[in-house]
Design a protein around this motif. Structure first.
Motif, PDB file in Angstrom:
ATOM      1  N   GLU A   4       0.832  -1.192   0.000  1.00 11.09           N
ATOM      2  CA  GLU A   4       0.000   0.000   0.000  1.00 11.09           C
ATOM      3  C   GLU A   4       0.872   1.249   0.000  1.00 11.09           C
ATOM      4  N   VAL A   5       0.251   2.388  -0.278  1.00  8.85           N
ATOM      5  CA  VAL A   5       0.982   3.652  -0.266  1.00  8.85           C
ATOM      6  C   VAL A   5       1.135   4.127   1.175  1.00  8.85           C
ATOM      7  N   HIS A   6       2.381   4.461   1.552  1.00 11.04           N
ATOM      8  CA  HIS A   6       2.674   4.891   2.915  1.00 11.04           C
ATOM      9  C   HIS A   6       2.928   6.405   2.913  1.00 11.04           C
ATOM     10  N   GLU A   7       2.203   7.118   3.715  1.00  8.55           N
ATOM     11  CA  GLU A   7       2.371   8.560   3.777  1.00  8.55           C
ATOM     12  C   GLU A   7       3.613   8.914   4.594  1.00  8.55           C
ATOM     13  N   ILE A   8       4.365   9.899   4.120  1.00  9.66           N
ATOM     14  CA  ILE A   8       5.600  10.294   4.801  1.00  9.66           C
ATOM     15  C   ILE A   8       5.243  11.235   5.951  1.00  9.66           C
ATOM     16  N   THR A   9       5.268  10.683   7.155  1.00  5.36           N
ATOM     17  CA  THR A   9       5.047  11.475   8.369  1.00  5.36           C
ATOM     18  C   THR A   9       6.190  11.201   9.320  1.00  5.36           C
ATOM     19  N   THR A  10       6.732  12.247   9.923  1.00  8.64           N
ATOM     20  CA  THR A  10       7.943  12.111  10.729  1.00  8.64           C
ATOM     21  C   THR A  10       7.675  12.359  12.199  1.00  8.64           C
ATOM     22  N   ASP A  11       8.665  11.963  13.009  1.00 14.17           N
ATOM     23  CA  ASP A  11       8.591  12.267  14.439  1.00 14.17           C
ATOM     24  C   ASP A  11       8.978  13.724  14.660  1.00 14.17           C
ATOM     25  N   GLU A  12       9.087  14.140  15.911  1.00  8.52           N
ATOM     26  CA  GLU A  12       9.348  15.542  16.228  1.00  8.52           C
ATOM     27  C   GLU A  12      10.699  16.025  15.693  1.00  8.52           C
ATOM     28  N   SER A  13      11.672  15.103  15.617  1.00  8.07           N
ATOM     29  CA  SER A  13      12.999  15.510  15.134  1.00  8.07           C
ATOM     30  C   SER A  13      13.010  15.785  13.636  1.00  8.07           C
ATOM     31  N   GLY A  14      12.056  15.214  12.920  1.00 10.85           N
ATOM     32  CA  GLY A  14      12.024  15.358  11.466  1.00 10.85           C
ATOM     33  C   GLY A  14      13.026  14.499  10.735  1.00 10.85           C
ATOM     34  N   THR A  15      13.814  13.720  11.491  1.00  7.59           N
ATOM     35  CA  THR A  15      14.855  12.887  10.864  1.00  7.59           C
ATOM     36  C   THR A  15      14.460  11.424  10.781  1.00  7.59           C
ATOM     37  N   SER A  16      13.296  11.081  11.286  1.00  8.43           N
ATOM     38  CA  SER A  16      12.857   9.686  11.278  1.00  8.43           C
ATOM     39  C   SER A  16      11.363   9.648  11.068  1.00  8.43           C
ATOM     40  N   LEU A  17      10.903   8.625  10.338  1.00 10.74           N
ATOM     41  CA  LEU A  17       9.465   8.412  10.223  1.00 10.74           C
ATOM     42  C   LEU A  17       8.886   8.148  11.604  1.00 10.74           C
ATOM     43  N   ASP A  18       7.605   8.455  11.786  1.00 13.19           N
ATOM     44  CA  ASP A  18       6.989   8.151  13.076  1.00 13.19           C
ATOM     45  C   ASP A  18       6.420   6.729  13.104  1.00 13.19           C
ATOM     46  N   TYR A  19       6.824   5.932  12.158  1.00 10.01           N
ATOM     47  CA  TYR A  19       6.546   4.498  12.146  1.00 10.01           C
ATOM     48  C   TYR A  19       7.773   3.802  11.546  1.00 10.01           C
ATOM     49  N   SER A  20       7.897   2.531  11.803  1.00  4.60           N
ATOM     50  CA  SER A  20       9.071   1.795  11.313  1.00  4.60           C
ATOM     51  C   SER A  20       8.904   1.433   9.841  1.00  4.60           C
ATOM     52  N   ALA A  21       9.953   1.686   9.083  1.00  2.53           N
ATOM     53  CA  ALA A  21      10.021   1.233   7.687  1.00  2.53           C
ATOM     54  C   ALA A  21      11.180   0.258   7.533  1.00  2.53           C
ATOM     55  N   ALA A  22      11.299  -0.612   8.536  1.00  6.38           N
ATOM     56  CA  ALA A  22      12.355  -1.633   8.528  1.00  6.38           C
ATOM     57  C   ALA A  22      11.754  -2.943   8.021  1.00  6.38           C
ATOM     58  N   VAL A  23      12.061  -3.285   6.789  1.00  4.60           N
ATOM     59  CA  VAL A  23      11.507  -4.485   6.155  1.00  4.60           C
ATOM     60  C   VAL A  23      12.437  -5.662   6.425  1.00  4.60           C
ATOM     61  N   THR A  24      11.907  -6.694   7.040  1.00  2.18           N
ATOM     62  CA  THR A  24      12.690  -7.917   7.257  1.00  2.18           C
ATOM     63  C   THR A  24      12.643  -8.763   5.991  1.00  2.18           C
TER      64      THR A  24
END
Length: 810
Positions: free
Chosen positions: A322-342
């Protein structure tokens, strides 16, 4: 299953060396360059002449020095305390000694430090390559990783290369590694082995690295793996053509001595199956010991290798596709969800690439378009690559920190999509692909679009396009056609889990029966994807065209037929008399085409029968300067049909054997064979051997083509005697003893043509709709004959057939 410790026991070679260690130096030629030529001997302590040319037989583990083995030697010459530069000594098996040069001819206090194999040094630190990819020649041990170190050898009053007693210097070398031997001699399968993967299940216990390092002054007592590229896997491949069968395997691994929680062997075959065996060595009292061979002997059980899989964490509530919307945490340097694909790869990772489609990442000086994570050591945030993932059974592709970079770069327009296509390949050749799509929030929704996936299969005749940005609940339609044609064809469209769809282009097949009642399949070349074509496509939503484009499949030029233009001609030794030559329809050195030309019949007829197939340079309508001319012949009332075919022709006395079949590699499925031809056709005037014809019948010429998957050529016996049991016809049988007939095309010439050659198109009907081209020893046949009953020695003496410009139709 049993685990046996085998001490290195070198027996046979020791006596040979001891008996051959004396020689006359004056008879040995000096090598080129400066220095004093000497010979040196070497053995492993307590195991004379022990080395790595390993033979495992019963409970004996034997090694011999091999020709061209290279040993490194640091000499200290008389009058100095410092060691001279490293010298390279190479083993001469006829002299049973290492040969090389020393930097001085003086006698005196000589000292030597020696090690094997010769490699790079830094000071007195030796670095033996000890990487994670190794090779064997069949079941023979590869000594490249068999590190040996010698203790200091010192002499007070000696000639170069001699002891104080005048004997040849003999180095006592210590093996610094343990050797693991996986033996599979029973059970299992007979498929060839592709790789053997050794894994230390505890990643904190590495078994390979950039190098194994040791200090010569300590005789290797400090040997340890370099910390660079240290990893817990070793992949063992085999030199070309040498791979053993899975049930007749000896695989050897040099690893460092010590304890290992668990070591696992995975044997991966060419048939994409896997057999696994393992053992533990975690007892401090049962450490692996340097200088010992540890054998795991087992009958492996094999099963199909599971395909690679991708596991998405799902923290954003979406599935992986599915399409994942780019939303970040407060630092702006990391997504606010994991995009770590095993990525789980039971067959071991042999390739991992990521193709990025992103206006932000492709440009802006980053040029992040194709990431080769397997081969390249990349320094991208949170991402593993290079040695860290090579041959591992699982890795994590983590772009949690990379994706947010898109938001701060030009090209991150609101509503824009940024796509990561991940392709992983395992050691058996299995490939899996997944696509990760990240969308910048906001903006006007993108228009529906279709994108060709660069996946055309020109034998299967398929391709696909990805359709995006279609409103939920709407069914898009994708149409395609050969560029420049009029009629659109419709692809099959299936919906994904989000707004994406896949349009699959595949050919239409028609099933029928041939004149012999056999089921045949004919493909419609205006459907599906075929070589030599460019394709147009258009995407329709609610009957409105919203996107269109063109694509050309890769490697789209089709296949050529060797000497199909009949321009290459020469002569070759006759099949029945090697001292004589006959016309040959091949360029010099090639053997693709054959004919029944021979000298036996030529002798009887004043040369006529050698003219069953000749080069013709004046036939009207030929494609170039020449074509092939086939002529029937009368040899003392024995009929011989003019002929030309792909294969070989041999003779035994006056009996000939036409051997049909050539190896041919197909990159694309042909739908027919095209050629030029002309013919002179008359009534049969010779009937023999109970042929199914009379003299009132027209003698038809015949041209046919076959796509085959045969293990051997099919031999037809004819000449002064025949064997009807060897006759064959692709129209009456879908297989022969040699293998399957995948498809065929046949044409009978029933009447004479004009003087000029005409173009002929022979459609190919398929018995089998295979998904891949044949890979047997023989895969293609083209046959041309002036008489369709020539095998029976029956036909018209005056029939002729001219052929030229053979090429595939797609």
């Amino acid at each position: 299953m049993k685990n046996i410790d085998k001490t290195l026991s070198i027996l046979a070679a020791a006596a040979m060396l001891a008996g051959c260690s004396s020689y006359d130096e004056t008879n040995v030629p000096l090598p080129a360059g400066n220095g004093t030529y000497v010979q040196l001997l070497a053995e492993v302590t307590a195991q004379p002449e022990s080395r790595a040319g390993i033979i495992v037989d019963g409970t004996t583990f034997t090694g011999v020095w091999e020709n061209e083995d290279a040993m490194g030697v640091f000499p200290s010459i008389p009058g100095t305390e410092a060691y001279s530069p490293l010298q390279r000594f190479v083993y001469n098996s006829s002299e049973f000694a290492f040969e090389g040069s020393l930097p001085s001819s003086e006698s005196g206090d000589w000292s030597y430090l020696a090690f094997y194999p010769h490699t790079t040094v830094n000071g007195k630190t030796v670095s033996v390559p000890f990487g994670n990819l190794r090779t064997q020649q069949g079941n023979a041990f590869n000594c490249a990783y068999d590190a040996l170190a010698g203790e200091l050898a010192s002499f007070q009053n000696a000639a170069p290369g001699k002891t104080d007693e005048g004997e040849t210097v003999r180095f006592n070398l210590h093996r610094l590694t343990s050797i693991l031997n996986l033996e599979s001699k029973s059970g299992g399968v007979s498929d060839k082995v592709r790789y053997v993967l050794l894994t230390s299940e505890n990643k904190a216990q590495p078994i390979s690295a950039a190098s194994l390092d040791f200090d010569l002054l300590q005789a290797g007592a400090d040997a340890a793996l370099n910390t660079t590229d240290a990893t817990n896997v070793i992949a063992l491949g085999f030199e070309s053509g040498s791979a053993p069968a899975a049930n007749a395997l000896d695989a050897f691994f040099n690893i460092m001595p010590g304890n290992y929680d668990k070591l696992t062997f995975d044997v991966i075959t060419e048939a994409k199956q896997i057999g696994t065996a393992s053992f533990t060595r975690n007892d401090p009292d049962r450490k692996l010991v340097a200088g010992k061979l540890y054998q795991l002997s087992t009958g492996l059980q094999f099963s199909d290798i599971a395909q690679p899989t991708f596991v998405w964490p799902g923290e954003d509530g979406k599935a992986i596709d599915e399409v994942h919307e780019i939303t970040t945490d407060e630092s702006g340097t990391s997504l606010d969800y994991s995009a770590a694909v095993t990525i789980d790869v039971p067959g071991g990772i042999a390739g991992l690439e990521v193709r990025i489609t992103s206006a932000a990442l492709n440009g802006n000086g980053l040029d992040l378009e194709l990431l080769n994570l397997f081969n390249d050591e990349l320094e991208l945030p949170g991402m593993s690559s290079g040695k860290a993932i090579q041959y591992q059974k699982s890795t994590v592709f983590d772009i949690t920190q990379l994706v947010p970079l898109i938001m701060i770069l030009p090209g991150a327009d609101p509503g824009s999509d940024h796509i990561f296509e991940v392709t992983v390949t395992d050691m058996a050749g299995n490939t899996a692909v997944t696509t990760l799509t990240f969308r910048v929030p906001g903006g006007t929704p993108s228009a529906p679009a279709a994108t060709y996936n660069n996946d055309a299969n020109l034998w299967k005749n398929t391709a696909s396009l990805t359709i995006t940005n279609v409103t939920a609940g709407t069914q898009p339609v994708l149409e395609y056609r050969i560029d420049g044609t009029q009629t659109w064809k419709e692809a099959t469209v299936t919906a994904g889990s989000d707004d994406s769809h896949t349009a699959t282009i595949a050919p239409d097949w028609t099933e029928d029966v041939n004149p012999s009642g056999l089921t045949i399949h004919t493909v419609d070349p205006t459907t599906g994807i075929f070589a030599k074509n460019t394709y147009e496509y258009r995407l329709k939503v609610n009957d409105e065209v919203v996107d269109s484009g063109k694509f050309t499949p890769a490697d789209n030029s089709g296949d050529s037929i060797e000497n199909g233009d009949m321009e290459g001609w020469g002569t070759k030794a006759a099949p029945d008399n090697a001292s004589k030559t006959i016309p040959d329809p091949n360029a010099a050195g090639n053997t693709f085409w054959a004919s029944g030309n021979n000298t036996y019949m030529a002798t009887l007829t004043g040369g006529k029968a050698a003219k069953l197939c000749l080069q013709n340079t004046d036939k009207a309508g030929r494609g170039g300067t020449s074509c092939a001319e086939l002529s029937a012949q009368n040899v003392f009332s024995v009929f011989a049909a003019g002929n030309l075919f792909t294969g070989d022709f041999t003779m035994d006395g006056s009996v000939g054997y036409a051997q049909f079949g050539q190896k041919y590699d197909y990159s694309a499925r042909p739908t027919g064979l095209k050629l030029k031809y002309a013919a002179t056709i008359n009534k049969i005037d010779k009937v023999a051997n109970s042929a199914p014809a009379t003299k009132d019948d027209i003698d038809k010429a015949r041209i046919f083509v076959c796509i085959i998957d045969w293990s051997a050529r099919h031999s037809v016996k004819s000449g002064t005697s025949i064997d009807v049991n060897t006759f064959w016809d692709p129209e009456t049988a879908s297989s022969q003893a040699e293998g399957e007939i995948i498809g065929y095309g046949s044409y009978y010439v029933t009447e004479s043509t004009g003087d000029s050659m005409e173009e002929l198109h022979i459609p190919i009907q398929y018995y089998q709709r295979t998904d891949a081209p044949p890979t047997g020893n023989y895969t293609m046949i083209i046959s041309c004959a002036t008489s369709y009953l020539g095998d029976y020695l029956t036909g018209s003496y005056t029939n002729k057939l001219w052929v030229d410009d053979f090429e595939w139709v797609y």
